[in-house]
Scaffold this active site. Structure first.
Site, PDB file in Angstrom:
ATOM      1  N   HIS A  62      72.138  61.193  74.708  1.00 20.60           N
ATOM      2  CA  HIS A  62      71.038  60.982  73.766  1.00 20.60           C
ATOM      3  C   HIS A  62      69.753  60.559  74.475  1.00 20.60           C
ATOM      4  O   HIS A  62      69.789  59.881  75.486  1.00 20.60           O
ATOM      5  CB  HIS A  62      71.390  59.873  72.770  1.00 20.60           C
ATOM      6  CG  HIS A  62      72.672  60.099  72.059  1.00 20.60           C
ATOM      7  ND1 HIS A  62      73.539  59.080  71.771  1.00 20.60           N
ATOM      8  CD2 HIS A  62      73.257  61.225  71.574  1.00 20.60           C
ATOM      9  CE1 HIS A  62      74.595  59.560  71.138  1.00 20.60           C
ATOM     10  NE2 HIS A  62      74.444  60.863  71.012  1.00 20.60           N
ATOM     11  N   LYS A  72      66.240  51.512  78.450  1.00 20.37           N
ATOM     12  CA  LYS A  72      67.491  50.879  78.034  1.00 20.37           C
ATOM     13  C   LYS A  72      68.025  50.005  79.167  1.00 20.37           C
ATOM     14  O   LYS A  72      67.871  50.337  80.341  1.00 20.37           O
ATOM     15  CB  LYS A  72      68.551  51.931  77.682  1.00 20.37           C
ATOM     16  CG  LYS A  72      68.182  52.783  76.491  1.00 20.37           C
ATOM     17  CD  LYS A  72      69.251  53.826  76.218  1.00 20.37           C
ATOM     18  CE  LYS A  72      68.865  54.700  75.040  1.00 20.37           C
ATOM     19  NZ  LYS A  72      69.851  55.766  74.812  1.00 20.37           N
ATOM     20  N   TYR A 132      73.399  46.945  74.651  1.00 21.87           N
ATOM     21  CA  TYR A 132      72.215  47.391  75.372  1.00 21.87           C
ATOM     22  C   TYR A 132      70.945  47.005  74.649  1.00 21.87           C
ATOM     23  O   TYR A 132      70.866  46.985  73.439  1.00 21.87           O
ATOM     24  CB  TYR A 132      72.260  48.878  75.698  1.00 21.87           C
ATOM     25  CG  TYR A 132      72.485  49.818  74.539  1.00 21.87           C
ATOM     26  CD1 TYR A 132      71.435  50.517  73.977  1.00 21.87           C
ATOM     27  CD2 TYR A 132      73.763  50.031  74.030  1.00 21.87           C
ATOM     28  CE1 TYR A 132      71.629  51.403  72.940  1.00 21.87           C
ATOM     29  CE2 TYR A 132      73.979  50.912  72.990  1.00 21.87           C
ATOM     30  CZ  TYR A 132      72.909  51.596  72.444  1.00 21.87           C
ATOM     31  OH  TYR A 132      73.112  52.469  71.404  1.00 21.87           O
ATOM     32  N   ASP A 168      77.485  65.083  68.671  1.00 17.72           N
ATOM     33  CA  ASP A 168      77.456  65.169  70.130  1.00 17.72           C
ATOM     34  C   ASP A 168      78.121  66.442  70.642  1.00 17.72           C
ATOM     35  O   ASP A 168      77.752  66.963  71.693  1.00 17.72           O
ATOM     36  CB  ASP A 168      78.095  63.934  70.756  1.00 17.72           C
ATOM     37  CG  ASP A 168      77.245  62.695  70.590  1.00 17.72           C
ATOM     38  OD1 ASP A 168      76.040  62.824  70.287  1.00 17.72           O
ATOM     39  OD2 ASP A 168      77.789  61.583  70.754  1.00 17.72           O
TER      40      ASP A 168
END
Length: 181
Positions: A62, A72, A132, A168
């Site tokens: 992603h 991130k 995260y 996905d």
């Protein structure tokens, strides 16, 4: 914190420096001053977590398009994952290159992923939990993805994939010269 260069421009693998005594262990897992000293000027605005029940769960690949791009900072807090990042910044010298990292609750490794990178991971244990920090709130209309099995990317997953979302699984394949961003 110990910052390690990766093979991808601007991405960093980070080891914490635990201090142990008879009570257990203490360590900083994020420090703005240390980030700045290593050329990372980012403000995190959101913290996310994922819990994957089964080994072999794949999440990704992603990324968010600008102006909603996300830096991130990733850490596996329970279990183990194999994390892969792909530099999808067209003007980067490491464009379309990728690298994988094993992040586990035991090795305490953390990964800084710059905006413009695709990110995903495969769980290497049951009940894997990943936390995260991100620099921008999620914007559904800006999300795109890359196929985990795209021959143009040639990603290596170290274990069989047993669980993956329909989303996905169905991202389109890249053409060899097609820019994503």
């Amino acid at each position: 914190m110990i910052f390690h260069e990766t093979t991808l421009q601007d991405a960093k693998l980070i080891d914490i420096e635990p201090r142990a005594d008879d009570r257990g262990m203490f360590a900083r897992t994020m420090c703005r001053d240390e980030f700045l000293a290593h050329g990372i000027d980012v403000t995190f605005v959101q913290q996310n977590m994922s819990i994957s029940a089964k080994k072999g769960t794949l999440r990704g690949m992603h990324l968010q398009l600008e102006p909603y791009g996300e830096d991130k900072f990733i850490r596996c807090v329970k279990g183990a994952i194999h994390d892969i990042i792909i530099d999808m910044r067209p003007h980067s010298p490491t464009y379309r290159r990728h690298e994988g990292f094993e992040l586990t609750a035991r090795n305490f490794r953390e990964l800084f992923v710059p905006r413009g990178f695709a990110h995903g991971f495969l769980t290497l244990s049951d009940d894997a939990e990943v936390s995260y920090l991100v620099s921008s709130p999620y914007h559904p209309g800006a999300e795109i993805g890359l196929r985990y099995d795209d021959p143009a990317l040639a990603l290596h997953w170290p274990a069989p994939i047993s669980t993956i979302s329909d989303k996905d699984r169905s991202w389109p394949l890249l053409a060899a010269s097609e820019p994503v961003m």
